[in-house]
Design a protein around this motif. Sequence first.
Motif, PDB file in Angstrom:
ATOM      1  N   HIS A   1       0.800  -1.224   0.000  1.00  0.00           N
ATOM      2  CA  HIS A   1       0.000   0.000   0.000  1.00  0.00           C
ATOM      3  C   HIS A   1       0.833   1.276   0.000  1.00  0.00           C
ATOM      4  O   HIS A   1       0.386   2.318  -0.438  1.00  0.00           O
ATOM      5  N   ARG A   2       2.054   1.222   0.506  1.00  0.00           N
ATOM      6  CA  ARG A   2       2.946   2.388   0.502  1.00  0.00           C
ATOM      7  C   ARG A   2       2.336   3.604   1.209  1.00  0.00           C
ATOM      8  O   ARG A   2       2.580   4.741   0.842  1.00  0.00           O
ATOM      9  N   PHE A   3       1.485   3.347   2.211  1.00  0.00           N
ATOM     10  CA  PHE A   3       0.896   4.442   2.976  1.00  0.00           C
ATOM     11  C   PHE A   3       1.746   4.673   4.222  1.00  0.00           C
ATOM     12  O   PHE A   3       1.783   3.835   5.126  1.00  0.00           O
ATOM     13  N   ALA A   4       2.451   5.791   4.272  1.00  0.00           N
ATOM     14  CA  ALA A   4       3.246   6.116   5.450  1.00  0.00           C
ATOM     15  C   ALA A   4       2.344   6.688   6.534  1.00  0.00           C
ATOM     16  O   ALA A   4       1.336   7.332   6.251  1.00  0.00           O
ATOM     17  N   ASP A   5       2.705   6.443   7.794  1.00  0.00           N
ATOM     18  CA  ASP A   5       2.010   7.042   8.931  1.00  0.00           C
ATOM     19  C   ASP A   5       0.510   6.782   8.857  1.00  0.00           C
ATOM     20  O   ASP A   5      -0.320   7.703   8.789  1.00  0.00           O
ATOM     21  N   VAL A   6       0.123   5.500   8.874  1.00  0.00           N
ATOM     22  CA  VAL A   6      -1.271   5.095   8.722  1.00  0.00           C
ATOM     23  C   VAL A   6      -2.105   5.608   9.888  1.00  0.00           C
ATOM     24  O   VAL A   6      -1.720   5.491  11.060  1.00  0.00           O
ATOM     25  N   SER A   7      -3.265   6.182   9.574  1.00  0.00           N
ATOM     26  CA  SER A   7      -4.199   6.639  10.608  1.00  0.00           C
ATOM     27  C   SER A   7      -4.997   5.440  11.106  1.00  0.00           C
ATOM     28  O   SER A   7      -5.646   4.743  10.326  1.00  0.00           O
ATOM     29  N   VAL A   8      -4.928   5.188  12.417  1.00  0.00           N
ATOM     30  CA  VAL A   8      -5.625   4.055  13.031  1.00  0.00           C
ATOM     31  C   VAL A   8      -6.929   4.565  13.639  1.00  0.00           C
ATOM     32  O   VAL A   8      -6.938   5.568  14.360  1.00  0.00           O
ATOM     33  N   PRO A   9      -8.051   3.891  13.374  1.00  0.00           N
ATOM     34  CA  PRO A   9      -9.350   4.430  13.769  1.00  0.00           C
ATOM     35  C   PRO A   9      -9.693   4.237  15.241  1.00  0.00           C
ATOM     36  O   PRO A   9      -9.131   3.401  15.939  1.00  0.00           O
ATOM     37  N   GLN A  10     -10.679   5.037  15.679  1.00  0.00           N
ATOM     38  CA  GLN A  10     -11.272   4.923  17.005  1.00  0.00           C
ATOM     39  C   GLN A  10     -12.778   4.715  16.827  1.00  0.00           C
ATOM     40  O   GLN A  10     -13.398   5.362  15.987  1.00  0.00           O
ATOM     41  N   LEU A  11     -13.358   3.814  17.615  1.00  0.00           N
ATOM     42  CA  LEU A  11     -14.796   3.575  17.552  1.00  0.00           C
ATOM     43  C   LEU A  11     -15.521   4.506  18.515  1.00  0.00           C
ATOM     44  O   LEU A  11     -15.112   4.666  19.671  1.00  0.00           O
ATOM     45  N   LEU A  12     -16.606   5.098  18.039  1.00  0.00           N
ATOM     46  CA  LEU A  12     -17.399   6.032  18.837  1.00  0.00           C
ATOM     47  C   LEU A  12     -18.850   5.582  18.890  1.00  0.00           C
ATOM     48  O   LEU A  12     -19.350   4.955  17.944  1.00  0.00           O
ATOM     49  N   GLN A  13     -19.531   5.907  19.968  1.00  0.00           N
ATOM     50  CA  GLN A  13     -20.977   5.716  20.100  1.00  0.00           C
ATOM     51  C   GLN A  13     -21.610   7.091  20.264  1.00  0.00           C
ATOM     52  O   GLN A  13     -21.237   7.849  21.163  1.00  0.00           O
ATOM     53  N   VAL A  14     -22.574   7.405  19.397  1.00  0.00           N
ATOM     54  CA  VAL A  14     -23.228   8.710  19.420  1.00  0.00           C
ATOM     55  C   VAL A  14     -24.735   8.496  19.456  1.00  0.00           C
ATOM     56  O   VAL A  14     -25.271   7.688  18.687  1.00  0.00           O
ATOM     57  N   GLU A  15     -25.424   9.226  20.320  1.00  0.00           N
ATOM     58  CA  GLU A  15     -26.881   9.126  20.388  1.00  0.00           C
ATOM     59  C   GLU A  15     -27.509   9.960  19.273  1.00  0.00           C
ATOM     60  O   GLU A  15     -27.123  11.105  19.027  1.00  0.00           O
ATOM     61  N   SER A  16     -28.490   9.357  18.585  1.00  0.00           N
ATOM     62  CA  SER A  16     -29.176  10.068  17.506  1.00  0.00           C
ATOM     63  C   SER A  16     -30.612   9.561  17.426  1.00  0.00           C
ATOM     64  O   SER A  16     -30.838   8.370  17.155  1.00  0.00           O
ATOM     65  N   GLY A  17     -31.569  10.443  17.668  1.00  0.00           N
ATOM     66  CA  GLY A  17     -32.968  10.064  17.539  1.00  0.00           C
ATOM     67  C   GLY A  17     -33.369   8.903  18.422  1.00  0.00           C
ATOM     68  O   GLY A  17     -34.219   8.095  18.036  1.00  0.00           O
ATOM     69  N   GLY A  18     -32.769   8.792  19.587  1.00  0.00           N
ATOM     70  CA  GLY A  18     -33.076   7.699  20.502  1.00  0.00           C
ATOM     71  C   GLY A  18     -32.322   6.420  20.212  1.00  0.00           C
ATOM     72  O   GLY A  18     -32.490   5.420  20.918  1.00  0.00           O
ATOM     73  N   ALA A  19     -31.485   6.402  19.182  1.00  0.00           N
ATOM     74  CA  ALA A  19     -30.691   5.221  18.826  1.00  0.00           C
ATOM     75  C   ALA A  19     -29.222   5.483  19.099  1.00  0.00           C
ATOM     76  O   ALA A  19     -28.758   6.629  19.066  1.00  0.00           O
ATOM     77  N   GLN A  20     -28.476   4.411  19.357  1.00  0.00           N
ATOM     78  CA  GLN A  20     -27.034   4.497  19.491  1.00  0.00           C
ATOM     79  C   GLN A  20     -26.403   4.192  18.136  1.00  0.00           C
ATOM     80  O   GLN A  20     -26.587   3.121  17.582  1.00  0.00           O
ATOM     81  N   VAL A  21     -25.678   5.164  17.606  1.00  0.00           N
ATOM     82  CA  VAL A  21     -25.072   5.047  16.287  1.00  0.00           C
ATOM     83  C   VAL A  21     -23.569   4.889  16.452  1.00  0.00           C
ATOM     84  O   VAL A  21     -22.933   5.629  17.219  1.00  0.00           O
ATOM     85  N   THR A  22     -23.000   3.934  15.736  1.00  0.00           N
ATOM     86  CA  THR A  22     -21.553   3.685  15.789  1.00  0.00           C
ATOM     87  C   THR A  22     -20.857   4.447  14.671  1.00  0.00           C
ATOM     88  O   THR A  22     -21.331   4.469  13.526  1.00  0.00           O
ATOM     89  N   ALA A  23     -19.737   5.062  14.997  1.00  0.00           N
ATOM     90  CA  ALA A  23     -18.919   5.768  14.015  1.00  0.00           C
ATOM     91  C   ALA A  23     -17.470   5.322  14.153  1.00  0.00           C
ATOM     92  O   ALA A  23     -17.019   4.962  15.242  1.00  0.00           O
ATOM     93  N   VAL A  24     -16.751   5.340  13.039  1.00  0.00           N
ATOM     94  CA  VAL A  24     -15.343   4.957  13.001  1.00  0.00           C
ATOM     95  C   VAL A  24     -14.548   6.196  12.614  1.00  0.00           C
ATOM     96  O   VAL A  24     -14.615   6.657  11.474  1.00  0.00           O
ATOM     97  N   LEU A  25     -13.812   6.743  13.568  1.00  0.00           N
ATOM     98  CA  LEU A  25     -13.096   8.001  13.371  1.00  0.00           C
ATOM     99  C   LEU A  25     -11.627   7.741  13.058  1.00  0.00           C
ATOM    100  O   LEU A  25     -10.927   7.086  13.825  1.00  0.00           O
ATOM    101  N   TYR A  26     -11.167   8.301  11.938  1.00  0.00           N
ATOM    102  CA  TYR A  26      -9.757   8.254  11.541  1.00  0.00           C
ATOM    103  C   TYR A  26      -9.182   9.665  11.711  1.00  0.00           C
ATOM    104  O   TYR A  26      -9.493  10.562  10.910  1.00  0.00           O
ATOM    105  N   PRO A  27      -8.357   9.902  12.732  1.00  0.00           N
ATOM    106  CA  PRO A  27      -7.774  11.233  12.910  1.00  0.00           C
ATOM    107  C   PRO A  27      -6.784  11.533  11.788  1.00  0.00           C
ATOM    108  O   PRO A  27      -6.228  10.616  11.162  1.00  0.00           O
ATOM    109  N   PRO A  28      -6.510  12.815  11.539  1.00  0.00           N
ATOM    110  CA  PRO A  28      -5.463  13.135  10.571  1.00  0.00           C
ATOM    111  C   PRO A  28      -4.120  12.617  11.054  1.00  0.00           C
ATOM    112  O   PRO A  28      -3.830  12.648  12.251  1.00  0.00           O
TER     113      PRO A  28
END
Length: 588
Positions: free
Chosen positions: A334-361
Amino acid sequence: MSDERWRSAPAAVDVARAGVSYDWLASIGGRLYWVESSPDAGRDAVVTWSAGSVAVLPGDGVGSGLHAYGGMPFAVLPSGEVVRVCDESGQLTGAVTVSATAHDYGDLTWSGVELLGVREDASGDDLVGVEMSSGRLRVLEATDGFLASPRVSGERLAWVRWDRGVMPWDSSEVWAAGYMPDEQLVGPVRVAGGPDESAFQPQWGVDGWLYFMSDRSGWWNLYRWRDGRTEPVALVEAECATAPWESGYANYAMLPDGRIVMTVQRGPVHELAVVSSGAMVRLPVPYTSIKPFLAVMGDRVAVIGSSPTRTQEIALVSADGSGRVEVVRPGADHRFADVSVPQLLQVESGGAQVTAVLYPPSGETGPAPMIVRPHAGPTYHSDLRLDGEVQFFTSRGFAVVDVDYRGSTGYGRTFRKALDGQWGRFDVADCRAVAEHLIEAGRAIPGAVFISGASAGGYTALRAACEEGPFAMAVARSAIVDPQRWTTTAPRFQRPHAAVLASPDSAVRADQVRRPVLLIHGVRDQIVPIGDTTALADGLRGRGLLVEMLTLENVGHYVSGTGLVAALEAELDAYRSVLKDAGLAVPG
């Protein structure tokens, strides 16, 4: 930040070249077979491995257009010869001679005496058998709906069917019947499934039971049936199957000693587990994303796996819990230097728990310009794997966040069905909630948050651009524009999908759009024809809200190769332009 860091960022062409994909893994006669897609090769090929030796089999490109998204496109005969589905014509080719018809073939398997498969035309599906010596074809089952997954054990055949007005992840059935070459099916019986149950992936066990996946408990779990009796094999509050976008998935496989190995999905995270006597034990593997193509080879299981730091690879995993993994086919360089590793988040939306995958810069910790990505599908999920498109942007100072909005898989039937009649509403609300949460948390810069999606995700992005909110611009690639119209222009397979999801006011109209939009579409897109996007572009141009209409010649629904290079570069330029016009810092 140093100039050296930005020199190490992957170019768009590096992302395109890293787009090697492995699919349709099978173990036959002591060898592994799979379909390999490589941008450099220019065609999908059948590849085989045995005892450390890899060979690309000669022949035309292989690929099935069955039900628009495909089905098992090859079968290996006892002679070692291979029958393929030709990616250009949809016809059978290779070690078989069958008269050409106006069908697309797929779901091929060798029954022990004849080639079985499914073929489709505008009127419906046929389950067919082909005698190899003569090429004579017979129809075993026909329907104006859909058929899939023929599986034979001795004189017994199982298959899957669903009606033309539903999707298989909403309502599908497993059937079984007596089977003999040159004879009609005997005593067909519905084993599982119905209007409110999704049942598929039949496999015969050596114990005489017919195994299958069903969501009757609210989760896709494994069950088995024999002589009218059904019982659960392993009940768990997790998805043990993948939504059947393609025909012939294998989320589980039988080990020689009677144990069963299967994938277990919770949100975006996949695990591998072994089931024995109802108990489930996790197998340690270095993967968080495992494709639904498991295959047993001796006492090991072959998988196609990846993770946030590993590209897709094929490996043999020991089923004894030792964690031993032998990589059979490494991933792309892949030749991708300094790979961004994700963090899993839980966010409330409309009464539901929504999962998000955050990749920081890459290398940054403060607030950053952010790209929110609703996944394609919408009955799919975010993949927790190394994604070149994500790294393209994170290496240039952008954060990227993938959102498993309501309607996603990996969270059970209730969550999956939550988007019915609410498409363009709940998905947008969930993406907005994630964006606002990250702004409030100091992870995203207000005024520098964008939304970008492909196919169904492109539709979500367009609908978000029609509302007030945190998004400064929308990018829509291969996007659905009008779900109601799409019920007539979509492939036969997916028309019910649009019908069940859409609301009466679901179309994106140019006069509703409030944010700038970048549109990207392939001229040869057969799943979402380009016409609606072109019309939307004309309307947006008149209102001064069209960033660009990037039309990709000789490109279909899935953008890769040179088309992907052009798409990524256009997207990056658009983000930078918006930031510059707003007086905000332009990263990279």
